[in-house]
Design an enzyme around this catalytic site. Structure first.
Site, PDB file in Angstrom:
ATOM      1  N   GLU A  46      -8.337 -23.037  86.438  1.00  0.00           N
ATOM      2  CA  GLU A  46      -7.688 -21.736  86.270  1.00  0.00           C
ATOM      3  C   GLU A  46      -7.062 -21.291  87.591  1.00  0.00           C
ATOM      4  OE1 GLU A  46     -10.198 -18.765  84.557  1.00  0.00           O
ATOM      5  OE2 GLU A  46     -10.528 -19.888  82.700  1.00  0.00           O
ATOM      6  N   GLN A  48     -16.296  -8.333  76.967  1.00  0.00           N
ATOM      7  CA  GLN A  48     -16.419  -9.778  77.106  1.00  0.00           C
ATOM      8  C   GLN A  48     -17.029 -10.397  75.853  1.00  0.00           C
ATOM      9  OE1 GLN A  48     -15.128 -11.404  79.704  1.00  0.00           O
ATOM     10  NE2 GLN A  48     -15.639 -13.403  78.836  1.00  0.00           N
ATOM     11  N   HIS A  73     -15.879 -11.308  85.700  1.00  0.00           N
ATOM     12  CA  HIS A  73     -15.053 -10.107  85.511  1.00  0.00           C
ATOM     13  C   HIS A  73     -15.922  -8.854  85.392  1.00  0.00           C
ATOM     14  CE1 HIS A  73     -10.937 -11.624  85.194  1.00  0.00           C
ATOM     15  NE2 HIS A  73     -11.435 -12.698  84.586  1.00  0.00           N
ATOM     16  N   ASP A 128      -7.499 -11.811  87.674  1.00  0.00           N
ATOM     17  CA  ASP A 128      -6.500 -12.746  87.162  1.00  0.00           C
ATOM     18  C   ASP A 128      -5.125 -12.226  87.557  1.00  0.00           C
ATOM     19  OD1 ASP A 128      -8.503 -14.213  85.991  1.00  0.00           O
ATOM     20  OD2 ASP A 128      -8.213 -13.368  83.994  1.00  0.00           O
TER      21      ASP A 128
END
Length: 269
Positions: A232, A148, A176, A183
């Site tokens: 999103e 990340q 995450h 996703d």
């Protein structure tokens, strides 16, 4: 012909005025009775609605918001945002597995891993979607703190700090990293991690059915000032069927609002 009997021997007829008054009185009595019955019906109907409303509020108030921790990184309800960081920052979840579904990368790749308690729900979701002609693929699952960090720094380098903070989490603030964020994208890869995914059949199906499998659309449209991220439609967060169903029932879209945590639009100084 017989002569008529004397009029004094006939019974005297009731005056017409008296009959009219009796009819009017009877009508008024019936009208009053009708109004009373209508009033009772309306009162009972109102009571029924009040009882139903009270029952709904009672059902919602009975939901135990303290059943799982909001701070422990291993908790299925953990809340990670710009105000709430993972603790420890380098947390690594246990039980990461590759789900049996179409994958963007090779099986075993880090981003193709999902926490075990979310895998079964994800597999059920994708299988049910496929029976309805909706084919979904895992675009990204688990990301380590180091991964990340590199991803975020690249966004900053190519798009600038402001854009990066709207589209990517800083290391230690990414869902995450918990293994519970997923996703998804169409197998066709059309609108891959793009806002237009929400207008596709796949995106619309997820928005309508994700809650039934324990997922929420984590960054919904119109909630940017609360979540701190752009819309999103591809980003799911596993919270379990109990919480997902309750949020859906109350029409509350974000964890911040449901748990009364306040907006998390910006990072702490």
């Amino acid at each position: 012909m017989y002569p008529s009997r004397p009029s004094r021997l006939r019974p005297a007829p009731k005056p017409k005025k008296t009959r009219r008054l009796l009819v009017l009185a009877l009508f008024l009595v019936l009208a009053i009775v009708g109004l009373l019955l209508l009033g009772l019906l309306l009162i009972n109907n109102g009571n029924d609605h009040t009882l139903m409303s009270n029952a709904t509020r009672k059902s919602s108030s009975n939901f135990n918001k303290k059943k799982h921790s909001l701070n422990e990184p291993a908790s299925v309800w953990v809340v990670i945002n710009k105000q709430l960081a993972l603790n420890p920052a380098g947390y690594e979840p246990a039980g990461l597995v590759t789900p049996a579904m179409p994958l963007r990368l090779a099986a075993g790749s880090m981003e193709m891993l999902v926490r075990s308690d979310a895998v079964s729900a994800l597999e059920q979701l994708t299988k049910e979607a496929e029976t309805q002609g909706v084919r979904l693929m895992l675009a990204s699952g688990y990301r380590s703190h180091g991964f990340q960090k590199n991803l975020y720094n690249n966004y900053v380098k190519t798009q600038g700090q402001t854009v990066a903070d709207r589209t990517s989490a800083r290391p230690g603030h990414s869902e995450h990293q918990t293994g519970l964020a997923i996703d998804l994208e169409p197998v066709s890869r059309k609108c891959e991690v793009e806002v237009c995914f929400g207008d596709l059949t796949e995106g619309k199906w997820l928005a309508a059915h994700a809650h039934a499998y324990g997922f929420i659309i984590r960054y919904p449209k119109g909630k940017e000032a609360i979540t701190g991220y752009d819309y999103e439609p591809w980003h799911l967060r596993y919270v379990g069927t109990e919480l997902a169903a309750e949020m859906h029932k109350q029409n509350i879209q974000t964890l911040e609002e449901f748990f009364n945590l306040g907006a998390a639009a910006t990072y702490k100084p």
